[in-house]
Design a protein around this motif. Sequence first.
Motif, PDB file in Angstrom:
ATOM      1  N   PRO A  65       1.294  -2.599   2.268  1.00 24.78           N
ATOM      2  CA  PRO A  65       1.263  -1.875   1.972  1.00 24.78           C
ATOM      3  C   PRO A  65       1.985  -1.938   0.904  1.00 24.78           C
ATOM      4  CG  PRO A  65       0.595  -1.253   4.124  1.00 24.78           C
ATOM      5  CD  PRO A  65       1.559  -2.862   3.858  1.00 24.78           C
ATOM      6  N   TYR A  66       2.437  -1.689  -0.744  1.00 26.24           N
ATOM      7  CA  TYR A  66       4.104  -1.891  -1.741  1.00 26.24           C
ATOM      8  C   TYR A  66       3.701  -0.693  -2.079  1.00 26.24           C
ATOM      9  CZ  TYR A  66       6.928  -2.766  -4.341  1.00 26.24           C
ATOM     10  OH  TYR A  66       8.670  -2.729  -5.271  1.00 26.24           O
ATOM     11  N   THR A  67       4.704   0.175  -2.338  1.00 26.07           N
ATOM     12  CA  THR A  67       4.584   1.210  -3.061  1.00 26.07           C
ATOM     13  C   THR A  67       6.162   1.405  -3.800  1.00 26.07           C
ATOM     14  OG1 THR A  67       5.656   2.555  -1.396  1.00 26.07           O
ATOM     15  CG2 THR A  67       3.349   2.963  -1.546  1.00 26.07           C
ATOM     16  N   PRO A  80      -2.062   4.581 -10.203  1.00 27.46           N
ATOM     17  CA  PRO A  80      -1.637   3.512  -9.022  1.00 27.46           C
ATOM     18  C   PRO A  80      -1.170   4.021  -7.868  1.00 27.46           C
ATOM     19  CG  PRO A  80      -0.265   3.582 -10.962  1.00 27.46           C
ATOM     20  CD  PRO A  80      -1.003   4.396 -11.383  1.00 27.46           C
ATOM     21  N   TYR A  81      -1.929   3.441  -6.527  1.00 28.20           N
ATOM     22  CA  TYR A  81      -1.727   4.532  -5.341  1.00 28.20           C
ATOM     23  C   TYR A  81      -1.056   3.519  -4.443  1.00 28.20           C
ATOM     24  CZ  TYR A  81      -3.159   6.594  -0.558  1.00 28.20           C
ATOM     25  OH  TYR A  81      -3.568   7.246   0.629  1.00 28.20           O
ATOM     26  N   LEU A  82      -1.495   2.472  -4.432  1.00 29.66           N
ATOM     27  CA  LEU A  82      -1.145   1.438  -3.552  1.00 29.66           C
ATOM     28  C   LEU A  82      -0.937  -0.034  -4.340  1.00 29.66           C
ATOM     29  CD1 LEU A  82      -0.181   1.817  -0.059  1.00 29.66           C
ATOM     30  CD2 LEU A  82      -1.732  -0.375  -0.295  1.00 29.66           C
ATOM     31  N   MET A  86       5.361   3.947  -9.607  1.00 26.10           N
ATOM     32  CA  MET A  86       4.458   2.456 -10.208  1.00 26.10           C
ATOM     33  C   MET A  86       3.579   3.080 -11.087  1.00 26.10           C
ATOM     34  SD  MET A  86       2.384   4.125  -6.641  1.00 26.10           S
ATOM     35  CE  MET A  86       2.221   1.802  -6.516  1.00 26.10           C
ATOM     36  N   VAL A 125      -4.033  -4.054  -6.441  1.00 28.47           N
ATOM     37  CA  VAL A 125      -3.766  -2.823  -6.537  1.00 28.47           C
ATOM     38  C   VAL A 125      -4.684  -1.950  -6.441  1.00 28.47           C
ATOM     39  CG1 VAL A 125      -2.320  -1.405  -9.070  1.00 28.47           C
ATOM     40  CG2 VAL A 125      -2.127  -3.867  -8.240  1.00 28.47           C
ATOM     41  N   THR A 133      -8.312   2.903   1.329  1.00 30.09           N
ATOM     42  CA  THR A 133      -7.278   1.708   1.970  1.00 30.09           C
ATOM     43  C   THR A 133      -6.880   1.316   3.624  1.00 30.09           C
ATOM     44  OG1 THR A 133      -5.752   2.915   0.044  1.00 30.09           O
ATOM     45  CG2 THR A 133      -4.935   0.936   1.371  1.00 30.09           C
ATOM     46  N   SER A 144       8.555   2.617  -6.206  1.00 29.31           N
ATOM     47  CA  SER A 144       8.785   4.281  -7.018  1.00 29.31           C
ATOM     48  C   SER A 144       9.350   4.450  -8.379  1.00 29.31           C
ATOM     49  CB  SER A 144       9.136   4.672  -5.729  1.00 29.31           C
ATOM     50  OG  SER A 144       9.571   6.315  -6.334  1.00 29.31           O
ATOM     51  N   SER A 161      -6.577  11.985  -3.395  1.00 34.33           N
ATOM     52  CA  SER A 161      -6.014  10.539  -2.360  1.00 34.33           C
ATOM     53  C   SER A 161      -6.797  10.765  -0.970  1.00 34.33           C
ATOM     54  CB  SER A 161      -4.205  11.222  -2.068  1.00 34.33           C
ATOM     55  OG  SER A 161      -4.651  12.948  -1.692  1.00 34.33           O
TER      56      SER A 161
END
Length: 221
Positions: free
Chosen positions: A170-172, A191-193, A176, A126, A154, A174, A147
Amino acid sequence: MRPASVSLSDYCELPPEEMAAHAASFYDKMRRRRSVRAFSDRSVPRGVIEDCLCTAGTAPSGANMQPWHFVVVCDPEVKRRIREAAEERERAFYAGGASQEWLEALAPLETGPDKSFLEEAPCLIVVFARPYSLASDGGKIQHYYVSRSVGLATGLLIAAIHNAGLASLPYTPSPMGFLRELLGRPANERPYLVLVVGYPAPDVRVPALDKKPLSEIATFV
Ligand code: IYR
């Protein structure tokens, strides 16, 4: 005291043919990377993940603030809780939270609210972005281009995982924000990804997608 500057002793120039060979072979390696959505439950060596995270940590960042933090989740119970919370949000997303246009763009990927890979994969990284950090006196230290910086780190992480012979997604989810609470992260982390990491499931299939050709993605002036 650390010196203010040091010589660029790690830089290594390559003769032109070697340069061309390195560039071509790296492209050949990277073009074989695919995101997968089904993983084997085989565990991955912790040292490999650590080296890949160190690679991510070499990324350039605004004012060298390195505004990232990586939480590596291998605990089955924590993965289960992440899956449960993510699927709740995905059900709302697929049942009307997302625009029709967005759902149509996603259709070729055949995604849906089932996120079993969050439990199947041995490891979830994460990625958190830190818009600021805290000085020892409690004052806020502002970070810059957060970002962009976390995106660069990343990208290197994804390349490093692929280079090690592992697969990732890569899972996002929404929204998150739940990841911060669930993982007990401090208020200065967003949290970014989620990078899902492991071996691909033996029978995994991936969408038949093409990358744009060079002529579409680049212009030489
Ligand atoms: N988070 C959802 C939706 C999704 C959005 C994008 I943009 C993708 O490239 C893929 C999926 C999901 O993971 O299903």
